[in-house]
Motif scaffolding. Structure first.
Motif, PDB file in Angstrom:
ATOM      1  N   PHE A 124      -1.364  62.082 121.885  1.00 44.04           N
ATOM      2  CA  PHE A 124      -1.063  60.780 121.330  1.00 44.04           C
ATOM      3  C   PHE A 124      -1.471  59.649 122.259  1.00 44.04           C
ATOM      4  O   PHE A 124      -1.566  59.836 123.459  1.00 44.04           O
ATOM      5  CB  PHE A 124       0.400  60.708 120.934  1.00 44.04           C
ATOM      6  N   PRO A 125      -1.752  58.478 121.671  1.00 45.80           N
ATOM      7  CA  PRO A 125      -2.361  57.373 122.396  1.00 45.80           C
ATOM      8  C   PRO A 125      -1.759  57.097 123.771  1.00 45.80           C
ATOM      9  O   PRO A 125      -2.488  56.845 124.709  1.00 45.80           O
ATOM     10  CB  PRO A 125      -2.128  56.181 121.466  1.00 45.80           C
ATOM     11  N   GLU A 126      -0.438  57.196 123.899  1.00 41.97           N
ATOM     12  CA  GLU A 126       0.171  56.847 125.179  1.00 41.97           C
ATOM     13  C   GLU A 126      -0.307  57.723 126.320  1.00 41.97           C
ATOM     14  O   GLU A 126      -0.458  57.275 127.436  1.00 41.97           O
ATOM     15  CB  GLU A 126       1.695  56.941 125.076  1.00 41.97           C
ATOM     16  N   THR A 127      -0.506  59.011 126.025  1.00 46.35           N
ATOM     17  CA  THR A 127      -0.903  59.912 127.094  1.00 46.35           C
ATOM     18  C   THR A 127      -2.405  60.136 127.115  1.00 46.35           C
ATOM     19  O   THR A 127      -2.927  60.721 128.037  1.00 46.35           O
ATOM     20  CB  THR A 127      -0.216  61.281 126.938  1.00 46.35           C
ATOM     21  N   GLU A 128      -3.071  59.656 126.081  1.00 48.04           N
ATOM     22  CA  GLU A 128      -4.503  59.899 125.935  1.00 48.04           C
ATOM     23  C   GLU A 128      -5.276  59.547 127.201  1.00 48.04           C
ATOM     24  O   GLU A 128      -6.042  60.335 127.719  1.00 48.04           O
ATOM     25  CB  GLU A 128      -5.010  59.077 124.757  1.00 48.04           C
ATOM     26  N   ARG A 129      -5.026  58.350 127.714  1.00 47.20           N
ATOM     27  CA  ARG A 129      -5.839  57.887 128.833  1.00 47.20           C
ATOM     28  C   ARG A 129      -5.605  58.701 130.091  1.00 47.20           C
ATOM     29  O   ARG A 129      -6.498  58.889 130.895  1.00 47.20           O
ATOM     30  CB  ARG A 129      -5.585  56.414 129.100  1.00 47.20           C
ATOM     31  N   SER A 130      -4.389  59.197 130.235  1.00 51.36           N
ATOM     32  CA  SER A 130      -4.129  59.977 131.438  1.00 51.36           C
ATOM     33  C   SER A 130      -4.832  61.326 131.357  1.00 51.36           C
ATOM     34  O   SER A 130      -5.068  61.969 132.353  1.00 51.36           O
ATOM     35  CB  SER A 130      -2.628  60.176 131.626  1.00 51.36           C
ATOM     36  N   ILE A 131      -5.155  61.772 130.157  1.00 51.07           N
ATOM     37  CA  ILE A 131      -5.794  63.078 130.050  1.00 51.07           C
ATOM     38  C   ILE A 131      -7.311  62.971 130.142  1.00 51.07           C
ATOM     39  O   ILE A 131      -7.941  63.608 130.954  1.00 51.07           O
ATOM     40  CB  ILE A 131      -5.360  63.791 128.758  1.00 51.07           C
ATOM     41  N   VAL A 132      -7.896  62.159 129.323  1.00 55.23           N
ATOM     42  CA  VAL A 132      -9.334  61.962 129.465  1.00 55.23           C
ATOM     43  C   VAL A 132      -9.621  60.475 129.364  1.00 55.23           C
ATOM     44  O   VAL A 132      -9.230  59.824 128.415  1.00 55.23           O
ATOM     45  CB  VAL A 132     -10.116  62.703 128.368  1.00 55.23           C
ATOM     46  N   ASP A 133     -10.253  59.955 130.356  1.00 58.43           N
ATOM     47  CA  ASP A 133     -10.595  58.554 130.323  1.00 58.43           C
ATOM     48  C   ASP A 133     -11.863  58.401 129.491  1.00 58.43           C
ATOM     49  O   ASP A 133     -12.970  58.591 129.972  1.00 58.43           O
ATOM     50  CB  ASP A 133     -10.812  58.056 131.753  1.00 58.43           C
ATOM     51  N   VAL A 134     -11.657  58.096 128.218  1.00 65.24           N
ATOM     52  CA  VAL A 134     -12.805  58.025 127.316  1.00 65.24           C
ATOM     53  C   VAL A 134     -13.759  56.912 127.740  1.00 65.24           C
ATOM     54  O   VAL A 134     -14.962  56.984 127.527  1.00 65.24           O
ATOM     55  CB  VAL A 134     -12.344  57.809 125.858  1.00 65.24           C
ATOM     56  N   ASN A 135     -13.206  55.900 128.376  1.00 63.61           N
ATOM     57  CA  ASN A 135     -14.051  54.782 128.803  1.00 63.61           C
ATOM     58  C   ASN A 135     -15.082  55.201 129.845  1.00 63.61           C
ATOM     59  O   ASN A 135     -16.079  54.547 130.045  1.00 63.61           O
ATOM     60  CB  ASN A 135     -13.189  53.663 129.385  1.00 63.61           C
ATOM     61  N   ARG A 136     -14.769  56.321 130.513  1.00 60.17           N
ATOM     62  CA  ARG A 136     -15.699  56.871 131.485  1.00 60.17           C
ATOM     63  C   ARG A 136     -17.027  57.190 130.810  1.00 60.17           C
ATOM     64  O   ARG A 136     -18.077  57.187 131.431  1.00 60.17           O
ATOM     65  CB  ARG A 136     -15.055  58.143 132.041  1.00 60.17           C
ATOM     66  N   LEU A 137     -16.955  57.502 129.526  1.00 57.34           N
ATOM     67  CA  LEU A 137     -18.174  57.930 128.834  1.00 57.34           C
ATOM     68  C   LEU A 137     -18.960  56.737 128.295  1.00 57.34           C
ATOM     69  O   LEU A 137     -18.407  55.859 127.713  1.00 57.34           O
ATOM     70  CB  LEU A 137     -17.808  58.869 127.690  1.00 57.34           C
ATOM     71  N   CYS A 183     -21.947  65.391 125.744  1.00 53.55           N
ATOM     72  CA  CYS A 183     -21.934  63.936 125.808  1.00 53.55           C
ATOM     73  C   CYS A 183     -22.300  63.430 127.203  1.00 53.55           C
ATOM     74  O   CYS A 183     -23.042  62.471 127.355  1.00 53.55           O
ATOM     75  CB  CYS A 183     -20.537  63.434 125.460  1.00 53.55           C
ATOM     76  N   GLU A 184     -21.749  64.091 128.205  1.00 54.92           N
ATOM     77  CA  GLU A 184     -22.046  63.681 129.579  1.00 54.92           C
ATOM     78  C   GLU A 184     -23.540  63.786 129.869  1.00 54.92           C
ATOM     79  O   GLU A 184     -24.128  62.909 130.494  1.00 54.92           O
ATOM     80  CB  GLU A 184     -21.240  64.536 130.562  1.00 54.92           C
ATOM     81  N   LYS A 185     -24.146  64.863 129.391  1.00 58.27           N
ATOM     82  CA  LYS A 185     -25.591  65.040 129.605  1.00 58.27           C
ATOM     83  C   LYS A 185     -26.374  63.974 128.846  1.00 58.27           C
ATOM     84  O   LYS A 185     -27.340  63.406 129.355  1.00 58.27           O
ATOM     85  CB  LYS A 185     -26.031  66.430 129.138  1.00 58.27           C
ATOM     86  N   GLN A 186     -25.937  63.700 127.617  1.00 57.54           N
ATOM     87  CA  GLN A 186     -26.657  62.710 126.810  1.00 57.54           C
ATOM     88  C   GLN A 186     -26.597  61.330 127.461  1.00 57.54           C
ATOM     89  O   GLN A 186     -27.584  60.601 127.497  1.00 57.54           O
ATOM     90  CB  GLN A 186     -26.068  62.669 125.391  1.00 57.54           C
ATOM     91  N   ILE A 187     -25.428  60.983 127.998  1.00 57.16           N
ATOM     92  CA  ILE A 187     -25.294  59.672 128.636  1.00 57.16           C
ATOM     93  C   ILE A 187     -26.169  59.589 129.879  1.00 57.16           C
ATOM     94  O   ILE A 187     -26.830  58.586 130.140  1.00 57.16           O
ATOM     95  CB  ILE A 187     -23.814  59.398 128.961  1.00 57.16           C
TER      96      ILE A 187
END
Ligand SMILES: [Zn+2]
Ligand SMILES: [Zn+2]
Ligand SMILES: [Zn+2]
Ligand SMILES: [Zn+2]
Ligand SMILES: [Zn+2]
Length: 662
Positions: A649-662, A610-614
């Motif tokens: 789970f959603p609460e910890t999701e953002r701390s693990i991978v910031d999906v918005n970064r993609l 995904c990172e390469k595609q972006i």
């Protein structure tokens, strides 16, 4: 453990437990423990125990003050992160009975306030007020408390992500209400099974362990009680030592009352001794958690009624131990018994020896039922400072009660995962029909091991001959398949050659082909793109390996995947994104066959694709290429997000991978 229990114990010192109920191996063991062996250990270690008693491990007011003063300097210079770090050290070194502890908490709350960590600030204010707190400090923190509450109310209007839920089973601890315990009448073997149809991805269990232990190298990073990650630079200290820390006052007090009060001053010795690795430590912790004064009665209680609805020692005691096949744990147990006899001098040698039997059985049970605990963390990819992937890092081990009832299959229908301290999650890997048994994989899986490899592994570590469906049907891994010369299908070499497609047997010389493949594999694995000087040359040589491999192995073979991965890395380095993406996609297809989308490895390969595609979409390139890549990129993003919501789970999701970064 209060003294009245011990008076009682003394009175009952001669109470006879029915030792003859024990298997012969344990009675033998009992004799051994009462012998010279134990005396030798006692002599050898007693001195060490004396020496290690809180040597460099104790609180220190002077150090605490120094740290706090340094913190104040940083604070004055508005370097709040550094101030926070210093104040945390001040908190850790402060004595429980001195005002320094309260003052350090108060100061840390000020740093947290500046860093806009308001909720954590509030907690530290509570802690400051909780301990001996000077009146001027009290006044200050109460003011800060009010501003904190104001800030939180204005900031926290964002809607909270909803936690995923599981309907709990009232009669089995920590499992979903769609699961029952069953017992086979003849073998009396137990297991868990579905009491209704279960959907793929459904949560089957969420449970805390009976007991867990943290790896010493993680003492500053994770809570010593619940193994959750300590919020950045904000540990809660132990009452007495400076070695371990907690996520909260609650965890600190729970650990202290259940086990840490006994070991706190000896922690350094326990960690120092290589005999005393994690498994014996876990056994000892189970003993403490089950309460020393109750455990012997329950250990010898042979009545069959077990209460699965809550954590209790009787169920733990009923777990399989394979006593005659486990390695010898005598040195570790002797050390633990010496430790017990030091903290409880009132215990007589008969009692101590009986605890030895309990510990022996526990270690044997842990040997088979114990589970490593992993922390899900973001790590940068070696040789690339931009890409991050999720990794499961081993941080300790634990014994789970209900989870331990689940039997093994080489083709399991459920998968466990962890991301929240020692809490274990279990989800359905596929649809499970009513009355079907729930299986997990003990480490032998038909997706990546041949039938012989699996049987050998399970025999060696779990002492049984696997009769699961995958083994009965001789299910073989595509990830290891060679190319069948007759039909180009996947052919497996496991004692003899067998084509999974045209079913031909022993129709080519697999040994010489495997030799060739092994040579190529060595070249590919040892190839390091981070030090390859001439990337063009590297690409040529990897491409040659790929071409050669294609003559020998099936397209789902994982060595082929490895060479494609390396090619993708190299093409990325020479800025040929189109080819980097192509090889990454082909690599993804192969790991998907080996692991399926439920495994973190597939997530990571997809994340990097995904990172390469972006990157390509942001560059100037051909529009038609862009639209193809765009479509695939959207699908991949969806898959990534769905993995995150199903496994973290959603609460910890953002701390693990910031999906918005993609
Ligand atoms: Zn905790
Ligand atoms: Zn301690
Ligand atoms: Zn990268
Ligand atoms: Zn099997
Ligand atoms: Zn064939």
């Amino acid at each position: 453990m209060n003294t009245s229990h011990f008076d009682e114990n003394k009175r009952e010192a001669n109470k006879t437990y029915n030792v003859s109920d024990l298997p012969p191996s344990k009675i033998q063991y009992l004799r051994k423990l009462k012998s010279k062996d134990f005396e030798n250990i006692r002599e050898k270690y007693n001195e060490k125990f004396d020496k290690f008693n809180y040597s460099s491990n104790a609180k220190c007011t002077q150090k605490s003050n120094e740290f706090r003063e340094n913190g104040n300097k940083f604070f004055a210079e508005k370097q709040f992160e550094d101030a926070l770090r210093m104040y945390s050290n001040a908190v850790v070194y402060a004595n429980l009975d001195d005002i320094e502890l309260s003052v350090s908490f108060a100061n840390r709350s000020a740093a947290l306030f500046q860093l806009q960590r308001y909720k954590e600030c509030l907690r530290d204010i509570e802690y400051a007020l909780n301990f001996k707190c000077p009146s001027n400090v009290k006044e200050k923190v109460l003011k800060r408390k009010q501003s904190c509450i104001d800030k939180i109310q204005t900031n926290d209007s964002r809607s909270k992500a909803k936690m995923r839920e599981m309907k709990r089973n009232e009669s089995i601890y920590g499992v979903a209400d769609c699961i029952n315990v069953f017992q086979r009448t003849i073998s009396s073997e137990r297991g868990l099974k579905a009491n209704r149809d279960i959907e793929r991805g459904e949560l089957l269990a969420i449970q805390a362990p009976f007991a867990s232990v943290l790896t010493p190298s993680r003492y500053k990073l994770n809570c010593y009680n619940c193994l959750r990650a300590i919020p950045k630079n904000r540990p809660f200290p132990c009452k007495k030592c400076v070695q371990v820390c907690f996520c909260s006052l609650t965890c600190c007090e729970k650990a202290w009352s259940e086990f840490h009060q006994y070991e706190c001053c000896y922690l350094e010795l326990l960690n120092f001794s290589s005999t005393f690795h994690l498994q014996p430590r876990l056994a000892l912790r189970i003993l403490f958690k089950a309460r020393l004064d109750a455990v012997l009665d329950e250990f010898f209680d042979r009545s069959a009624d077990l209460d699965y609805s809550k954590l209790n020692f009787k169920v733990i005691n009923s777990l399989m131990d394979h006593s005659d096949k486990c390695p010898d744990f005598t040195p570790a147990i002797n050390l633990m018994l010496l430790f017990l006899s030091r903290i409880f001098p009132q215990l007589n040698s008969d009692k101590i020896a009986l605890y030895g039997c309990v510990l022996l059985k526990l270690i044997q049970q842990i040997h088979i039922n114990g589970k490593y605990i992993y922390s899900r963390e973001l790590k940068t990819v070696p040789g690339c400072d931009q890409c991050e992937v999720i990794q499961d890092i081993k941080i300790g081990c634990a014994l789970y009660q209900s989870y331990s009832l689940i039997n093994h299959s080489c083709d399991p229908n459920s998968l466990s995962f962890m991301f929240d301290g020692h809490i274990l999650y279990l989800k359905a890997l596929r649809e499970i029909k009513k009355d079907e048994e729930i299986f997990v994989c003990y480490g032998a899986n038909s997706k990546w091991q041949t039938t012989s490899e699996r049987k050998a592994f399970l025999e060696q570590y779990y002492f049984f001959d696997c009769k699961c469906i995958a083994c009965e049907e001789d299910a073989q891994p595509l990830s290891k398949s060679l190319l069948c010369p007759l039909c180009n299908g996947p052919a497996i070499f496991d004692k003899l050659v067998k084509c999974l497609s045209c079913k031909s047997l022993d129709h080519f010389d697999a040994k010489s082909i495997l030799n060739e493949v092994e040579k190529l594999e060595k070249d590919i694995i040892s190839f390091d793109d981070t030090i390859a000087r001439d990337l063009k040359e590297a690409i040529d040589s990897l491409t040659r390996s790929e071409q050669k491999l294609l003559k020998f192995v099936h397209k789902s073979n994982k060595i082929l995947g490895e060479v494609k991965n390396k090619l993708s890395l190299c093409y990325q380095k020479v800025n040929d994104l189109e080819l980097a993406i192509k090889y990454n996609e082909e690599y993804l297809k192969i790991v998907e066959i080996e692991f399926t989308n439920d495994y973190i490895h597939v997530f990571n390969v997809r994340l990097r694709l995904c990172e390469k595609q972006i990157k390509l979409l942001q560059s100037n390139c051909d529009e038609s290429l862009k639209s193809t890549i765009h479509k695939s990129c959207i699908d991949n993003l969806k898959a990534l997000k769905s993995f995150l919501t199903n496994n973290v789970f959603p609460e910890t999701e953002r701390s693990i991978v910031d999906v918005n970064r993609l």
